[in-house]
Design an enzyme around this catalytic site. Sequence first.
Site, PDB file in Angstrom:
ATOM      1  N   HIS A   1       0.669  -1.318  -0.169  1.00 35.14           N
ATOM      2  CA  HIS A   1       0.067  -0.068   0.072  1.00 35.14           C
ATOM      3  C   HIS A   1       0.760   1.370   0.099  1.00 35.14           C
ATOM      4  CE1 HIS A   1      -3.398   2.508   0.998  1.00 35.14           C
ATOM      5  NE2 HIS A   1      -2.392   3.255   1.933  1.00 35.14           N
ATOM      6  N   GLU A   2       1.950   1.111   0.829  1.00 31.69           N
ATOM      7  CA  GLU A   2       2.862   2.439   0.847  1.00 31.69           C
ATOM      8  C   GLU A   2       3.472   2.643  -0.544  1.00 31.69           C
ATOM      9  OE1 GLU A   2       2.232   4.378   3.174  1.00 31.69           O
ATOM     10  OE2 GLU A   2       1.016   3.014   4.144  1.00 31.69           O
TER      11      GLU A   2
ATOM     12  N   HIS B   1       1.690   4.580  -2.814  1.00 28.18           N
ATOM     13  CA  HIS B   1       1.800   6.045  -2.578  1.00 28.18           C
ATOM     14  C   HIS B   1       2.884   6.430  -3.553  1.00 28.18           C
ATOM     15  CE1 HIS B   1      -1.626   6.545  -0.120  1.00 28.18           C
ATOM     16  NE2 HIS B   1      -1.292   5.891   0.870  1.00 28.18           N
TER      17      HIS B   1
END
Length: 231
Positions: free
Chosen positions: A101-102, A105
């Site tokens: 998920h990071e 980003h």
Amino acid sequence: MFPFFFDPTMMLLIPALLLAMWAQMRVKSVFARYSNVGSRHGTTAASVARALLDRFGLRDVPVNRVSGNLTDHYDPRDRTLSLSDTVYGSSSIAAIGVAAHEVGHAIQDKLDYSPLRIRNAIVPVVGIGSSMAFPLFFIGILFRGQMLMDLGILLFLGVILFHVVTLPVEFDASSRALRVLADTGMLSSDEITGAGAVLRAASWTYVAATVMAFAQLIRLLFLRGMFGSRD
């Protein structure tokens, strides 16, 4: 008239508070569940993050370890990805999902994803708004200053915008994470299901924060109507 430190409009916040409490319990419960399920490959979340970053040409983005639990984040200011103690060295499905998920980003940052750019641009305004909106508004109530109340509401609108823009940023990062984990084969299909459950649970915390912000805005507008017209 009710005492200044309490007013009936505070009841408007109760549904949002309940949602926030449920979201926090949900994410902790689901994360704990899948933290006990190791991935078949046995690769740590930090290694997964490094491999995915390299795959997308982000070799200059370091993967750091930070203290705390679920303090994972990507900082677009210095382009660093940080994983918490409970995620960094873990090979669980939950940890790998969070790490991916990071990375999502970081990919957004590289692709100049518009909602992320908007969120980054309004962060300074949001900082001022979140710290000044309520003091200004309630000082306006004390001194019957409609201008101060309106200024407080105006500043709080920046906070609302931040939460609204955050939703697509977080949802998109999770979607990217699940796609790249599946495409690279780092997680199998059934493992993807578990990682998705973790990320969906986490997304509810952002939804709850947005609902709370809108509930606060409605409360301010009610109070503005009650006190703004006093003689």
